[in-house]
Structure formats: C-alpha cells, structure tokens
Design a protein around this motif. Sequence first.
Motif, PDB file in Angstrom:
ATOM      1  N   ASP A  69      -8.205  -3.594   4.657  1.00  0.00           N
ATOM      2  CA  ASP A  69      -8.282  -4.363   5.897  1.00  0.00           C
ATOM      3  C   ASP A  69      -6.912  -4.433   6.568  1.00  0.00           C
ATOM      4  N   CYS A  70      -6.848  -4.024   7.828  1.00  0.00           N
ATOM      5  CA  CYS A  70      -5.577  -3.968   8.549  1.00  0.00           C
ATOM      6  C   CYS A  70      -4.963  -5.346   8.736  1.00  0.00           C
ATOM      7  N   ILE A  71      -5.781  -6.357   9.039  1.00  0.00           N
ATOM      8  CA  ILE A  71      -5.259  -7.711   9.255  1.00  0.00           C
ATOM      9  C   ILE A  71      -4.622  -8.246   7.980  1.00  0.00           C
ATOM     10  N   THR A  72      -5.291  -8.022   6.856  1.00  0.00           N
ATOM     11  CA  THR A  72      -4.723  -8.433   5.565  1.00  0.00           C
ATOM     12  C   THR A  72      -3.431  -7.678   5.284  1.00  0.00           C
ATOM     13  N   GLU A  73      -3.427  -6.393   5.589  1.00  0.00           N
ATOM     14  CA  GLU A  73      -2.242  -5.558   5.394  1.00  0.00           C
ATOM     15  C   GLU A  73      -1.060  -6.090   6.202  1.00  0.00           C
ATOM     16  N   ALA A  74      -1.305  -6.478   7.457  1.00  0.00           N
ATOM     17  CA  ALA A  74      -0.237  -7.021   8.308  1.00  0.00           C
ATOM     18  C   ALA A  74       0.269  -8.350   7.760  1.00  0.00           C
ATOM     19  N   ARG A  75      -0.642  -9.183   7.251  1.00  0.00           N
ATOM     20  CA  ARG A  75      -0.230 -10.471   6.677  1.00  0.00           C
ATOM     21  C   ARG A  75       0.622 -10.261   5.427  1.00  0.00           C
ATOM     22  N   ILE A  76       0.234  -9.312   4.591  1.00  0.00           N
ATOM     23  CA  ILE A  76       1.022  -9.005   3.397  1.00  0.00           C
ATOM     24  C   ILE A  76       2.417  -8.531   3.795  1.00  0.00           C
ATOM     25  N   THR A  77       2.467  -7.658   4.792  1.00  0.00           N
ATOM     26  CA  THR A  77       3.758  -7.145   5.270  1.00  0.00           C
ATOM     27  C   THR A  77       4.650  -8.289   5.738  1.00  0.00           C
ATOM     28  N   ASP A  78       4.078  -9.224   6.480  1.00  0.00           N
ATOM     29  CA  ASP A  78       4.831 -10.389   6.953  1.00  0.00           C
ATOM     30  C   ASP A  78       5.326 -11.229   5.779  1.00  0.00           C
ATOM     31  N   ASN A  79       4.477 -11.397   4.774  1.00  0.00           N
ATOM     32  CA  ASN A  79       4.885 -12.147   3.580  1.00  0.00           C
ATOM     33  C   ASN A  79       6.048 -11.464   2.868  1.00  0.00           C
ATOM     34  N   PHE A  80       5.990 -10.158   2.782  1.00  0.00           N
ATOM     35  CA  PHE A  80       7.083  -9.426   2.132  1.00  0.00           C
ATOM     36  C   PHE A  80       8.385  -9.572   2.913  1.00  0.00           C
ATOM     37  N   ILE A  81       8.280  -9.562   4.237  1.00  0.00           N
ATOM     38  CA  ILE A  81       9.475  -9.767   5.068  1.00  0.00           C
ATOM     39  C   ILE A  81      10.082 -11.137   4.773  1.00  0.00           C
ATOM     40  N   ASN A  82       9.220 -12.162   4.727  1.00  0.00           N
ATOM     41  CA  ASN A  82       9.710 -13.514   4.465  1.00  0.00           C
ATOM     42  C   ASN A  82      10.264 -13.680   3.057  1.00  0.00           C
ATOM     43  N   LEU A  83       9.782 -12.865   2.127  1.00  0.00           N
ATOM     44  CA  LEU A  83      10.308 -12.902   0.758  1.00  0.00           C
ATOM     45  C   LEU A  83      11.609 -12.108   0.609  1.00  0.00           C
ATOM     46  N   HIS A  84      11.987 -11.409   1.695  1.00  0.00           N
ATOM     47  CA  HIS A  84      13.237 -10.626   1.673  1.00  0.00           C
ATOM     48  C   HIS A  84      13.232  -9.577   0.566  1.00  0.00           C
ATOM     49  N   VAL A  85      12.112  -8.859   0.438  1.00  0.00           N
ATOM     50  CA  VAL A  85      12.085  -7.761  -0.527  1.00  0.00           C
ATOM     51  C   VAL A  85      13.112  -6.711  -0.115  1.00  0.00           C
ATOM     52  N   GLU A  86      13.579  -5.937  -1.094  1.00  0.00           N
ATOM     53  CA  GLU A  86      14.570  -4.899  -0.807  1.00  0.00           C
ATOM     54  C   GLU A  86      13.947  -3.709  -0.098  1.00  0.00           C
ATOM     55  N   GLY A  87      12.656  -3.489  -0.304  1.00  0.00           N
ATOM     56  CA  GLY A  87      11.964  -2.371   0.316  1.00  0.00           C
ATOM     57  C   GLY A  87      10.466  -2.499   0.087  1.00  0.00           C
ATOM     58  N   ILE A  88       9.693  -1.678   0.808  1.00  0.00           N
ATOM     59  CA  ILE A  88       8.235  -1.721   0.722  1.00  0.00           C
ATOM     60  C   ILE A  88       7.692  -0.312   0.541  1.00  0.00           C
ATOM     61  N   ILE A  89       6.698  -0.182  -0.348  1.00  0.00           N
ATOM     62  CA  ILE A  89       5.933   1.057  -0.522  1.00  0.00           C
ATOM     63  C   ILE A  89       4.494   0.732  -0.160  1.00  0.00           C
ATOM     64  N   ALA A  90       3.880   1.548   0.701  1.00  0.00           N
ATOM     65  CA  ALA A  90       2.553   1.189   1.203  1.00  0.00           C
ATOM     66  C   ALA A  90       1.640   2.398   1.323  1.00  0.00           C
ATOM     67  N   CYS A  91       0.333   2.130   1.158  1.00  0.00           N
ATOM     68  CA  CYS A  91      -0.728   3.077   1.477  1.00  0.00           C
ATOM     69  C   CYS A  91      -1.628   2.387   2.488  1.00  0.00           C
ATOM     70  N   LEU A  92      -1.893   3.032   3.611  1.00  0.00           N
ATOM     71  CA  LEU A  92      -2.613   2.401   4.711  1.00  0.00           C
ATOM     72  C   LEU A  92      -4.024   1.971   4.323  1.00  0.00           C
ATOM     73  N   ALA A  93      -4.449   0.828   4.840  1.00  0.00           N
ATOM     74  CA  ALA A  93      -5.858   0.461   4.791  1.00  0.00           C
ATOM     75  C   ALA A  93      -6.641   1.427   5.672  1.00  0.00           C
ATOM     76  N   GLN A  94      -7.914   1.650   5.345  1.00  0.00           N
ATOM     77  CA  GLN A  94      -8.664   2.683   6.053  1.00  0.00           C
ATOM     78  C   GLN A  94      -8.917   2.354   7.524  1.00  0.00           C
ATOM     79  N   ASN A  95      -8.845   1.068   7.917  1.00  0.00           N
ATOM     80  CA  ASN A  95      -9.089   0.735   9.324  1.00  0.00           C
ATOM     81  C   ASN A  95      -7.803   0.455  10.096  1.00  0.00           C
ATOM     82  N   THR A  96      -6.650   0.829   9.544  1.00  0.00           N
ATOM     83  CA  THR A  96      -5.380   0.611  10.238  1.00  0.00           C
ATOM     84  C   THR A  96      -5.137   1.707  11.268  1.00  0.00           C
ATOM     85  N   THR A  97      -5.097   1.314  12.532  1.00  0.00           N
ATOM     86  CA  THR A  97      -4.749   2.245  13.606  1.00  0.00           C
ATOM     87  C   THR A  97      -3.612   1.703  14.472  1.00  0.00           C
TER      88      THR A  97
END
Length: 341
Positions: free
Chosen positions: A105-133
């Motif tokens: 789910d793209c909306i969930t994916e965006a929320r996770i990304t925002d959470n990672f930003i707020n957690l100040h992770v050093e980097g992110i590795i991702a595989c797209l959700a199937q409905n992400t455009t």
Amino acid sequence: MNKKHRTSLKDLAKELGVSIATVSRALRNSPEIGKDMQDKVKALAVKLNYRPNPFARSLRREAPKMIGVIVPNLVTHYYAAVLDGIEDEARKAGYSIISANSHEDCITEARITDNFINLHVEGIIACLAQNTTDYKHFNEVADIGIPLVFFGRTCMTDRFSTVTANGDEAAQQATQHLIDTGSRRIAFIGGPNHLDMVKRRKHGYLEALRDNNIPIERELVFCNKIDYDVALSACTEMLTRENRPDAILAFNDIITFAAFNAIKKQHLRIPDDVALIGFTDDVHAEYVTPRMSAIADQSHLLGETACRLLLKNIEGDKNVYKEIVPQKLIIRETSAKTMKT
C-alpha cells in the motif's frame, strides 16, 4: 478520544512552505540557513509543540546506528531472505535494522518513510508497494540527504541506486525451455504493468515467443493486482476456455501457487496438460507435488548487495549504482512435457 497527531518535520515544512531539509537544518542551527529562517522555524516548532523523537536522539548519541528497510510483504520467503542479507551486511558495519511492512500500500509506504525520517535513520532500503505511482515521499528522503537504495521494484533510477534481478533474461530462458519441451500456448500471469519488475519479466517472455515465431495472443497475457484470489480467478478463466493455454509462466510466488492450485482444481495434469514455471523461492518449490520448476532469486545476495550500496552512500559516495543479481532457472517436474521422469 482520538490520539493527537505528533507534529513532524514534514508538518513544519508544509506550514512554512519550505523543504523538510530546510527545517531540519534550521533546527540544528546550520550555517546554510539564514537567521531569519532559523527563528521562524524555531518559533513554529514551539507553537506546534514539535518535539524530536527521544528514541531517535538516543540513537544518534549511542550505537547502534539504524537503517530502515521497507518491504511490501514481510511474510513471504523472498522478502524475509532479502532482509536477512541486509541484516548480515549491516551487522558487519556496526548498523542495526528497523524493518516495516507496507502491505503493498502506497499510503502505508509513505507513512513508514516519514517515520524513518523522524527517527533519523542513517539510510533507507526499499522495495515499492505494487500500487505506488507517486514517488514524492522518496524525493523528500533525497532532499533531506538520507541515502536511499531500491531493490526488486524500483523507481527514479537516475537518482537512486538500485539492485535488481535479470528478470528479462530469466523469463526468456524459462519460456524457451517451455517451448523446447513441447508447450506452444504459453500464458503469462503478471502483476501491475507500471512496475519495472513486471515489465522486465513480460519483455523476456514476449521475446522468447518472437524468437520462435509464436504468435502473441493478448488473451494469454494477464497483468493485474498481485493477489492470490485475483490470480486464481484469472488462471481458472483461462483454463476453462476451449482453447486453453498449455503452459503458464507466473510472475511471483503468490501467482505461481495460485496457478498451481487452479490447474489442480480443474483436474488437469502438470505438466502433461498444462506446464508451469514460476518466479518463486526454491524452498517452497521443492516441497510440492509435482516438484516445481522455478526461477529462483539469490535473495540473500540481493539483500547484501543493496546494503553494501547503501553503506557506500552513507560514507559519502554520491554515485548512482545499478547492480544486477542473476536469477537461476531450476528445472524440475512441472515444466517439461517431453522429459518424463
């Protein structure tokens, strides 16, 4: 009572009409940001009760350093194996992993990304959700300066490093094997057409048909949602036609086992009536009857490779890399009509 929304860097940036990167730098008194803007950001932060996540602050002060990983479906063997490879490589470099499931789910994916930003992770590795455009949440990651690497399903390959498999070559090889062993009406059951992974695998399938002068029939190509029930319904509809396919190439493990069960439910023999090859992990393919011919990812190696690229970015390497981890075609009992055991 509804839980009150915690003010984020994104909220501050939206209110001020600036980038998240500007807000982050202003709060850190970066000399890149003028004093007027620093004062505006800090005043708004007080007004909206912005509070940096204490967990994130502790992570910045103390080991371990964190890498965020986003996967579409954590319960599948493929993503679990990729994550295992990422963890092994990260551990060697002194990093720990936070993983999150987008549930396709793209909306969930965006929320996770925002959470990672707020957690100040050093980097992110991702595989797209199937409905992400819409990729704006990933552009924000880059704007802030957080390194990001995609694996499997990718986007914006001019901006982000990627690790993929040679799905086009593997699909062509698998389709050629089906042709060489007696199949002629070969169906392709895939996922959403906008996914680069789907495009690569479908391209290889079509190339094999062209190379063998086999007509491409639109009714034998089904690309839709990656979902067991959707794939089961599509396969069942194909198999109940008068001129049904005599082989199926399936896009991933979910679709592969939907096709396998659809064939069985129609009381058709595998491979004599309908041959089958799936892009699926080798573990499950070994334990069904008949044993599954499979195009297997080197999932653990793919995860290791993605993490190595991310660590390069974290260490200051600004190059954009495109790594390919080859897949393996493993022939067993479900595909070869003329190779009786």
